[in-house]
Write a protein that holds these residues in place. Structure first.
Motif, PDB file in Angstrom:
ATOM      1  N   ILE A 147       0.863  -1.186   0.000  1.00 56.62           N
ATOM      2  CA  ILE A 147       0.000   0.000   0.000  1.00 56.62           C
ATOM      3  C   ILE A 147       0.900   1.237   0.000  1.00 56.62           C
ATOM      4  N   ASN A 149       0.365   4.631   0.323  1.00 57.58           N
ATOM      5  CA  ASN A 149      -0.498   5.760   0.666  1.00 57.58           C
ATOM      6  C   ASN A 149       0.217   6.862   1.436  1.00 57.58           C
ATOM      7  N   THR A 150       1.553   6.946   1.256  1.00 56.16           N
ATOM      8  CA  THR A 150       2.306   8.119   1.705  1.00 56.16           C
ATOM      9  C   THR A 150       3.264   8.505   0.580  1.00 56.16           C
ATOM     10  N   HIS A 154       5.698   5.888  -1.570  1.00 61.83           N
ATOM     11  CA  HIS A 154       5.546   5.818  -3.023  1.00 61.83           C
ATOM     12  C   HIS A 154       6.869   6.115  -3.713  1.00 61.83           C
ATOM     13  N   LEU A 174      -4.249  -1.816  -4.510  1.00 61.64           N
ATOM     14  CA  LEU A 174      -5.253  -0.801  -4.786  1.00 61.64           C
ATOM     15  C   LEU A 174      -6.187  -1.291  -5.881  1.00 61.64           C
ATOM     16  N   ALA A 183      -9.585   2.727  -3.860  1.00 63.20           N
ATOM     17  CA  ALA A 183      -9.256   2.538  -2.448  1.00 63.20           C
ATOM     18  C   ALA A 183      -8.164   1.488  -2.322  1.00 63.20           C
ATOM     19  N   TRP A 184      -7.267   1.708  -1.367  1.00 62.62           N
ATOM     20  CA  TRP A 184      -6.294   0.701  -0.981  1.00 62.62           C
ATOM     21  C   TRP A 184      -7.014  -0.372  -0.170  1.00 62.62           C
ATOM     22  N   SER A 188      -7.806   3.164   2.893  1.00 64.25           N
ATOM     23  CA  SER A 188      -7.313   4.535   2.688  1.00 64.25           C
ATOM     24  C   SER A 188      -7.424   4.932   1.217  1.00 64.25           C
ATOM     25  N   THR A 189      -7.423   6.242   0.964  1.00 62.60           N
ATOM     26  CA  THR A 189      -7.651   6.729  -0.409  1.00 62.60           C
ATOM     27  C   THR A 189      -6.614   7.754  -0.859  1.00 62.60           C
ATOM     28  N   PHE A 190      -5.486   7.861  -0.157  1.00 60.76           N
ATOM     29  CA  PHE A 190      -4.457   8.825  -0.557  1.00 60.76           C
ATOM     30  C   PHE A 190      -3.614   8.257  -1.692  1.00 60.76           C
ATOM     31  N   LEU A 191      -3.417   9.071  -2.740  1.00 61.95           N
ATOM     32  CA  LEU A 191      -2.478   8.763  -3.814  1.00 61.95           C
ATOM     33  C   LEU A 191      -1.556   9.953  -3.992  1.00 61.95           C
ATOM     34  N   ARG A 192      -0.283   9.676  -4.199  1.00 66.47           N
ATOM     35  CA  ARG A 192       0.671  10.763  -4.390  1.00 66.47           C
ATOM     36  C   ARG A 192       0.253  11.617  -5.578  1.00 66.47           C
TER      37      ARG A 192
END
Length: 228
Positions: A147, A149-150, A154, A174, A183-184, A188-192
């Motif tokens: 994952i 998500n930071t 990444h 993902l 979504a991961w 979580s849903t953060f993508l660089r």
């Protein structure tokens, strides 16, 4: 096994201008004459391996090093072979750099990274797996598809993939239903920012160099696992 110690009397000439520290460096004989697959943190000139070890000792985040042809390569992770021959290369790990009870299963081919803190393995040999099969394989290792998500995580893994291949990508944890809905596996849903391109839509995700893309979940490919 070859072990050497770094302390003031060992490197009088170097210590005259640079503070010295006491560390034990164990030679990774399985890495002799080979390039590491891991991402280097820095590369600097060093006439001998002792001076290279001194630079690692001076860096609190240095975990291991390789010395070859007057160059010192510093890593913030454990090392394993890429299979590429580099005649004369010698690699060492700094004892005590990683946690004393590191949960990362190095014996299973995983890499333990000090910063960003991550434990990963790239499966890039046959048989290739679908997304579901890849996730099951990661779970059998005690982990999951990685994952990212930071930003830091990444970027580190993107550097790894760029070094590993200019053609292939690896499946990651993902899934997406569209270019804006994803979504991961941890929810979580953060993508660089800027990490996706026109190949990102619905389906299961993979990382190709520094880009997150999607493909049919039934397609087979490399996979990236992590143990949390």
């Amino acid at each position: 096994m070859v072990v050497f110690f770094l302390f003031p009397l060992f490197m009088t000439a170097v210590c005259a201008s640079i503070p010295c520290y006491k560390y034990t460096f164990e030679r990774l004989t399985t890495q002799d004459d080979l390039k590491a697959i891991q991402v280097p943190f820095s590369v600097l000139p060093a006439q001998n391996v002792e001076y290279c070890a001194h630079q690692c000792a001076d860096d609190d985040k240095c975990v291991s090093l390789s010395h070859h042809g007057g160059q010192c390569t510093i890593y913030r992770s454990s090392l394993s072979s890429s299979g590429i021959t580099v005649s004369g290369s010698r690699s060492y790990i700094k004892q005590g750099a990683l946690p004393s009870e590191d949960p990362c299963p190095l014996s299973q081919g995983y890499t333990s990274v000090l910063y960003p803190r991550v434990c990963y393995k790239l499966y890039n040999t046959d048989p290739w797996k679908t997304w579901a099969e890849s996730q099951a394989r990661c779970q059998s290792d005690g982990g999951r598809l990685i994952i990212l998500n930071t930003t830091e995580k990444h970027d580190y893994i993107a550097d790894l993939m760029t070094q590993a291949s200019s053609t292939y990508g690896a499946l990651i944890g993902l899934q997406a239903t569209s270019s804006t809905s994803f979504a991961w596996t941890d929810g979580s849903t953060f993508l660089r920012t800027g990490s996706t391109d026109s190949h990102f839509g619905s389906g299961c995700a993979y990382l190709a160099q520094d880009k997150v893309r999607t493909t049919s979940c039934s397609n087979k490919g490399w996979s990236l696992c992590e143990v949390v």
